[in-house]
Write a protein that holds these residues in place. Structure first.
Motif: not given
Length: 540
Positions: A477-493, A526-531
């Motif tokens: 549960g920890t891995s899924m929740i933190v990775t999910l939030l991390g991806r959303l914050l990293q990938g988008f404004e 917020r990342l380069h298109a190829n990411m």
């Protein structure tokens, strides 16, 4: 003759009921004179015989009414009497630790309830079963087989795939948006997170995203998957309702509150869809016969079908696997949805928290690769935000209920055998005796210099259940929740949609603890298109 016989039966029943109630009243009066040793926790005023049942029925949802009553009574432990059942509600971390740590064995049982019995197929799962050999067997399967390091590593590729699909899905919504502004495109955060969490659970349990091979081009849920997901949440809402039939079992099946039918329909939908894939897997494992090597194990169902007892026979029956699959569906999927939605809502209202979390991700991960589960130990501020959401905006009103196996005490009060013990998640997390400014969202309160963990064994907040009946999937549960939030914050404004209020309305639903309205926010890459990965709905 029939007329006189019916009257006789009626008189016998009435006489028996009156006698039983008189005995019950006399027992209650006698208990009052036994001294402090038998002193129950503070009790709100109720009626003879039925106790606080009228209040329970008149104030829905009952979970919120219980806390209001306790707030007015200024107590962290209270005894509500619903018929002959004592329901002990707790809002103190100290008393909660007494339940799940100091007297864990005493409170290891689960109460019998209509919803728990139906969800578990007559107590054939693991979460709701009474404490005993069968429950220990099923929990051992969960711990040593499904949640083992070996099994989690086996399914890491599937989880990574869905983390990639998450970014592809949000990007697809952005690209197809008809009303782009400088802030991007408005999206429904709840729908995004629901889609992702259901896809992950499907991959883990069944090894695929869909019940039938029908691919949604944009990454959204198909009709079957949406019906399945909605049924899971309906079953959860029904589980935390308070049925009169749970305290007067002879009312079971009468559907007096209308919720029994809703529960049955929801659970039947979940089981129907699960059975479709379970039957397929059963036939495949018949063909594989005794070839149980890891190469044939692609998901949790494969693992369950491959288990053998000491005589080489299947350890679990298909019925047990079906009921366990329903348990796995119902438990835990709501945590991620609730935590991510409330966390993003709080971040949008507190830009400095959002910027600090994004800054940490950029420092730990960078922009040249995507957040992975291996990054979770180092994303302490992101985890602190999740912890603060678990504290202030918990997913469910209570831990799964416990039951006293024999007479005991809590906080010095007498607790009779059979009492239902409810540890309140919002009550503990918002308790001013434990937390300064408990209604203020402040992730920094969880930064102590050590690695931040979402688990909380001291129960100052409730993220995952603890103790011998606690959650076995806390690591996953920890891995899924933190990775999910991390991806959303990293990938988008993320910003508040233009044309709306300057702040997100942080209002709790009247029915449960979710946001009253799904969170709408603007996203922009917020990342380069190829990411950004391409959507992949095939096998992992």
């Amino acid at each position: 003759m029939d007329y006189y016989m019916n009257n006789l039966i009626f008189l016998v029943i009435v006489t028996f009921s009156i006698t039983l109630n008189i005995l019950f009243i006399l027992k209650g009066v006698a208990d009052r004179f036994l001294g402090d040793r038998k002193k129950l926790p503070p009790c709100p005023r109720g009626f003879p015989i039925i106790g606080n049942l009228v209040g329970m029925l008149r104030n829905r949802p009952t979970s919120k009414w219980l806390l209001r009553v306790m707030y007015d009574m200024k107590t962290d432990i209270a005894c509500f009497r619903f018929g002959r059942v004592h329901v002990i509600v707790i809002t103190s971390d100290v008393i909660a630790r007494e339940v799940v740590r100091e007297k864990d064995a005493v409170f290891a049982d689960r109460p019998d309830s209509y919803s728990a019995k139906y969800i578990s197929g007559g107590y054939n799962g693991v979460v709701f079963d009474e404490y005993g050999e069968r429950q220990k067997k099923m929990k051992k399967v969960m711990l040593s087989e499904l949640m083992s390091t070996k099994a989690l590593n086996l399914l890491l590729k599937a989880r990574n795939l869905e983390s990639d699909n998450l970014l592809a899905y949000v990007l697809n919504i952005y690209n197809k948006g008809q009303s782009k502004t400088k802030n991007g495109v408005a999206v429904n955060v709840r729908e995004i997170v629901c889609t992702h969490t259901h896809n992950v659970k499907m991959r883990l349990l069944f090894g695929r995203r869909q019940f039938k091979e029908v691919t949604m081009d944009d990454g959204s849920l198909g009709l079957m998957e949406k019906e399945h997901f909605d049924a899971i949440f309906k079953a959860l809402d029904c589980f935390f309702s308070f049925y009169i039939a749970d305290y007067y079992p002879f009312f079971r099946g009468w559907n007096l509150q209308g919720e029994e039918v809703e529960l049955r329909e929801a659970v039947d939908i979940i089981a129907k869809y699960n059975r479709m894939i379970i039957n397929e897997k059963r036939e495949l494992w018949k063909e594989k016969n005794k070839n149980c090597d890891d190469a044939n194990k692609k998901d949790w169902l494969d693992i369950l079908f491959s288990l053998k007892d000491a005589n080489g026979k299947p350890l679990l029956t298909p019925q047990e696997i079906t009921h366990l699959s329903v348990d796995l569906d119902v438990v835990g999927i709501d945590n991620a949805v609730n935590v991510i939605e409330w966390t993003l809502a709080e971040m949008l209202n507190h830009r400095e928290i959002l910027e600090k979390a994004v800054e940490e991700i950029d420092e730990v991960v960078g922009k040249d690769r995507l957040v992975q589960e291996s990054d979770v130990p180092n994303l302490n501020y992101v985890k602190a935000c999740c912890r603060e959401t678990f504290r202030l905006h918990p997913t469910n009103p209570f831990l799964v209920p416990h039951m006293a196996r024999h007479d005991t005490t809590l906080a010095g009060y007498f607790i009779p055998k059979g009492s239902h013990i409810l540890v309140s998640r919002p009550g503990v997390g918002r308790n001013p005796k434990t937390w300064d400014d408990p209604l203020i969202y402040r992730p920094e309160r969880h930064i102590t210099g050590n690695e931040v963990k979402l688990t909380e064994p001291d129960l100052r907040l409730v993220s995952f259940g603890t103790g011998r009946r606690g959650c076995v999937g806390a690591k996953l549960g920890t891995s899924m929740i933190v990775t999910l939030l991390g991806r959303l914050l990293q990938g988008f404004e993320w910003t508040i949609p233009p044309g709306t209020t300057d702040k997100v309305e942080l209002v709790e639903s009247k029915e449960n603890l979710f946001m009253a309205n799904p969170l709408l926010a603007c996203v922009k890459p917020r990342l380069h298109a190829n990411m950004y990965p391409k959507l992949w709905t095939g096998p992992a």
